[in-house]
Write a protein that holds these residues in place. Structure first.
Motif, mmCIF file in Angstrom:
data_model
loop_
_atom_site.group_PDB
_atom_site.id
_atom_site.type_symbol
_atom_site.label_atom_id
_atom_site.label_comp_id
_atom_site.label_asym_id
_atom_site.label_seq_id
_atom_site.Cartn_x
_atom_site.Cartn_y
_atom_site.Cartn_z
ATOM 1 N N LEU A 38 83.932 56.740 103.994
ATOM 2 C CA LEU A 38 82.788 56.805 103.093
ATOM 3 C C LEU A 38 83.043 56.028 101.808
ATOM 4 O O LEU A 38 84.176 55.663 101.488
ATOM 5 N N GLN A 39 81.977 55.815 101.066
ATOM 6 C CA GLN A 39 82.059 55.238 99.724
ATOM 7 C C GLN A 39 80.993 55.892 98.864
ATOM 8 O O GLN A 39 80.008 56.438 99.369
ATOM 9 N N VAL A 40 81.201 55.843 97.551
ATOM 10 C CA VAL A 40 80.203 56.342 96.614
ATOM 11 C C VAL A 40 79.805 55.202 95.693
ATOM 12 O O VAL A 40 80.645 54.399 95.271
ATOM 13 N N ARG A 41 78.504 55.094 95.438
ATOM 14 C CA ARG A 41 77.967 54.088 94.521
ATOM 15 C C ARG A 41 77.184 54.803 93.428
ATOM 16 O O ARG A 41 76.524 55.803 93.680
ATOM 17 N N PHE A 42 77.254 54.284 92.215
ATOM 18 C CA PHE A 42 76.426 54.824 91.142
ATOM 19 C C PHE A 42 76.248 53.757 90.065
ATOM 20 O O PHE A 42 77.015 52.796 89.974
ATOM 21 N N ASP A 95 71.449 57.428 89.872
ATOM 22 C CA ASP A 95 71.353 56.912 91.243
ATOM 23 C C ASP A 95 72.701 56.923 91.961
ATOM 24 O O ASP A 95 73.226 55.880 92.363
ATOM 25 N N ILE A 96 73.248 58.110 92.126
ATOM 26 C CA ILE A 96 74.503 58.283 92.855
ATOM 27 C C ILE A 96 74.200 58.299 94.351
ATOM 28 O O ILE A 96 73.313 59.029 94.807
ATOM 29 N N THR A 97 74.932 57.508 95.122
ATOM 30 C CA THR A 97 74.743 57.444 96.570
ATOM 31 C C THR A 97 76.086 57.618 97.268
ATOM 32 O O THR A 97 77.022 56.855 97.014
ATOM 33 N N LEU A 98 76.183 58.621 98.124
ATOM 34 C CA LEU A 98 77.354 58.815 98.977
ATOM 35 C C LEU A 98 76.953 58.380 100.379
ATOM 36 O O LEU A 98 75.976 58.884 100.936
ATOM 37 N N GLU A 99 77.702 57.450 100.958
ATOM 38 C CA GLU A 99 77.286 56.824 102.212
ATOM 39 C C GLU A 99 78.479 56.364 103.019
ATOM 40 O O GLU A 99 79.616 56.320 102.520
ATOM 41 N N GLU A 100 78.220 56.022 104.268
ATOM 42 C CA GLU A 100 79.256 55.420 105.099
ATOM 43 C C GLU A 100 79.531 54.004 104.607
ATOM 44 O O GLU A 100 78.632 53.299 104.141
#
Length: 300
Positions: free
Chosen positions: A150-154, A229-234
């Motif tokens: 996974l990765q997290v983007r913000f 806009d925090i996004t936790l995704e593959e």
């Protein structure tokens, strides 16, 4: 010896009775606030009930991406317990224990058309602001996802050009215990009031935690930032590009860029370009490095 009876608000009976001083409540709903009343039973006499309140944990995330733009969250303050459902906040401050909190100040927001963002006020004062502040995302379902996939983007920005914020991104095994935080990456943010996107890969994480967390330690100088806009995704198969820059002359442009951490070097890069408003087919250049020079461009 007295027995003890337990009454649970928002739950249907029968309610447990025990001669012990501990009891386990089952079949509670996830992400639900409960009031529990406990009283001692002594034959014909019953003591006044004592109350304990808590909120049960949320169900782990079965599907990704998880996106939090804070638009549906209640607005908080630096001194209130209000926070985002299914997210956790850790702060050992004695006064400003509500940091970070959801702010409705529109200038702090990054979401197009949105009005809210997470406002982070980190101060050098230990006893009031605390020596750590952290926000923790909901747990992921380990049967569906491995954290190292996974990765997290913000998106984040400073609120003043005199600030130099530092954030730490990691993983926790217990969302209530800061001692379970395992650092993955330190982010040294620039002293800019323009939003930048940050992406952190967990590819090299080898622990057993299921909670992604963003933490700040007590700084050497005070700073305030906005996070949105925090996004936790593959992790995607191919990395996104960062730090794209262009240096131009009359008829050329030198381009440079970087690619996301946690990935092997891509096989190459494709640069497609044309003048703004042109209707013909754009030009394409393929390169094997993170820079390219475009020539033969029209002036101005």
């Amino acid at each position: 010896m007295p027995t003890f009876s337990t009454v649970v608000s928002k739950a249907s009976g029968p309610f447990p009775s025990t001669t012990d001083t501990t009891v386990t409540l089952t079949n509670l709903l996830p992400n639900t606030a409960y009031d529990v009343y406990i009283s001692a039973n002594c034959g014909d006499d019953v003591s006044d009930a004592r109350i304990v309140s808590f909120r049960t944990l949320c169900t782990p995330l079965d599907t990704l991406p998880y996106v939090q733009d804070f638009e549906d969250a209640a607005t908080g303050t630096s001194t209130t317990e209000t926070f985002v459902p299914c997210m956790y906040r850790l702060n050992n401050g004695s006064t400003y224990f509500g940091c970070p909190y959801v702010s409705s100040t529109s200038s702090y927001n990054h979401t197009p058309g949105g009005t809210k963002a997470l406002y982070w006020s980190n101060n050098t004062t230990l006893t009031t602001y605390g020596d750590y502040q952290a926000v923790v995302l909901p747990a992921v379902n380990a049967d569906n996802y491995a954290i190292n996939g996974l990765q997290v983007r913000f998106w984040a920005r400073s609120t003043a050009t005199s600030y130099y914020p530092v954030l730490r991104v990691g993983v926790m095994t217990n969302p209530y215990d800061i001692n379970t935080f395992e650092l993955v990456r330190v982010i040294n943010m620039p002293s800019s009031t323009t939003f930048s996107e940050y992406t952190v890969s967990f590819e090299n994480y080898t622990g057993e935690g299921l909670y992604v967390a963003i933490m700040a330690l007590r700084p050497t100088s005070t700073w305030n930032i906005c996070v949105d806009d925090i996004t936790l995704e593959e992790m995607p198969a191919c990395p996104s590009l960062t730090g794209i820059d262009a240096i131009t002359t009359v008829g050329s442009a030198a381009l440079s860029w970087a690619y996301q951490d946690g990935y092997d070097a891509p096989d190459g890069f494709t640069v497609t370009y044309d003048s703004v408003g042109a209707t013909g087919a754009p030009a394409t250049v393929s390169v094997g490095t993170t820079h390219a020079v475009l020539t033969g461009l029209a002036a101005n």
